[in-house]
Design a protein around this motif. Structure first.
Motif, PDB file in Angstrom:
ATOM      1  N   GLN A 153      18.166 -47.153 -77.226  1.00  0.00           N
ATOM      2  CA  GLN A 153      19.204 -46.205 -76.747  1.00  0.00           C
ATOM      3  C   GLN A 153      19.091 -44.836 -77.414  1.00  0.00           C
ATOM      4  N   MET A 154      18.231 -44.743 -78.429  1.00  0.00           N
ATOM      5  CA  MET A 154      18.026 -43.470 -79.144  1.00  0.00           C
ATOM      6  C   MET A 154      19.336 -42.908 -79.704  1.00  0.00           C
ATOM      7  N   GLY A 155      20.171 -43.808 -80.229  1.00  0.00           N
ATOM      8  CA  GLY A 155      21.432 -43.387 -80.825  1.00  0.00           C
ATOM      9  C   GLY A 155      22.621 -43.776 -79.963  1.00  0.00           C
ATOM     10  N   VAL A 156      23.779 -43.252 -80.326  1.00  0.00           N
ATOM     11  CA  VAL A 156      24.994 -43.550 -79.551  1.00  0.00           C
ATOM     12  C   VAL A 156      25.826 -42.285 -79.382  1.00  0.00           C
ATOM     13  N   THR A 157      26.653 -42.289 -78.353  1.00  0.00           N
ATOM     14  CA  THR A 157      27.627 -41.206 -78.192  1.00  0.00           C
ATOM     15  C   THR A 157      28.960 -41.724 -78.711  1.00  0.00           C
ATOM     16  N   GLN A 158      29.583 -40.960 -79.598  1.00  0.00           N
ATOM     17  CA  GLN A 158      30.868 -41.372 -80.151  1.00  0.00           C
ATOM     18  C   GLN A 158      31.916 -40.304 -79.882  1.00  0.00           C
ATOM     19  N   GLU A 205      36.734 -35.271 -79.140  1.00  0.00           N
ATOM     20  CA  GLU A 205      35.453 -34.583 -78.955  1.00  0.00           C
ATOM     21  C   GLU A 205      34.332 -35.611 -78.955  1.00  0.00           C
ATOM     22  N   LYS A 206      33.456 -35.525 -77.968  1.00  0.00           N
ATOM     23  CA  LYS A 206      32.302 -36.425 -77.936  1.00  0.00           C
ATOM     24  C   LYS A 206      31.158 -35.805 -78.720  1.00  0.00           C
ATOM     25  N   TYR A 207      30.490 -36.645 -79.493  1.00  0.00           N
ATOM     26  CA  TYR A 207      29.296 -36.133 -80.171  1.00  0.00           C
ATOM     27  C   TYR A 207      28.237 -37.217 -80.214  1.00  0.00           C
ATOM     28  N   ARG A 208      27.021 -36.786 -80.402  1.00  0.00           N
ATOM     29  CA  ARG A 208      25.876 -37.686 -80.349  1.00  0.00           C
ATOM     30  C   ARG A 208      25.456 -38.052 -81.774  1.00  0.00           C
ATOM     31  N   LEU A 209      25.285 -39.350 -82.017  1.00  0.00           N
ATOM     32  CA  LEU A 209      24.779 -39.815 -83.313  1.00  0.00           C
ATOM     33  C   LEU A 209      23.373 -40.354 -83.055  1.00  0.00           C
TER      34      LEU A 209
END
Ligand SMILES: Nc1ncnc2c1ncn2[C@@H]1O[C@H](COP(=O)(O)OP(=O)(O)O)[C@@H](O)[C@H]1O
Ligand SMILES: [Mg+2]
Length: 113
Positions: A40-45, A50-54
């Motif tokens: 998944q190359m990380g997660v969106t949290q 506010e959404k941010y990409r980890l």
């Protein structure tokens, strides 16, 4: 001899280690805290709306060098205890180990495990 490298969720470490220890299928263990990416190359949290990409997620890496005969048991125990069914449960890699030396005694091979 094989090196079994398992990347698991940190919250599963205690359970996995206790199960491996109970089965007496290993002689030593290395634990490292790592960060990594899977398919998944990380997660969106989301945080405060506010959404941010980890990109990199914290995982624990377990390394064990075991006899060939113990590999199926070690894989089974790790799979059974580390699985939550959610994405990011981790992976197991198995490598050949050519030599082992116990420095204190000079023992080699399985005797040195
Ligand atoms: N092909 C790979 N090469 C190296 N490390 C990997 C690979 N696949 C997974 N990992 C490591 O395992 C961790 C957990 O992977 P996971 O998300 O469960 O796998 P996947 O998303 O591929 O099913 C990753 O964060 C990464 O550290
Ligand atoms: Mg993944």
């Amino acid at each position: 001899m094989k090196q079994v490298k398992a990347i698991i969720k940190p919250e599963k470490l205690t359970e996995v280690r206790e199960a491996l220890s109970k089965a007496k299928c290993y002689h030593g263990i290395m634990i490292s805290d790592i960060v990594g990416q899977g398919a998944q190359m990380g997660v969106t949290q989301a945080w405060r709306g506010e959404k941010y990409r980890l990109d990199l997620i914290e995982k624990v890496m377990i390394d064990l060098v075991v006899s060939d005969a113990d590999v199926p048991t070690v894989k089974k125990i790790i799979c059974e205890t580390a699985r939550t069914g959610d994405i990011g449960d981790g992976k197991i890699f198995v490598y050949n180990v050519e030599e082992v030396v116990r420095i204190r005694t000079g023992e080699e091979g399985e005797a040195a495990l």
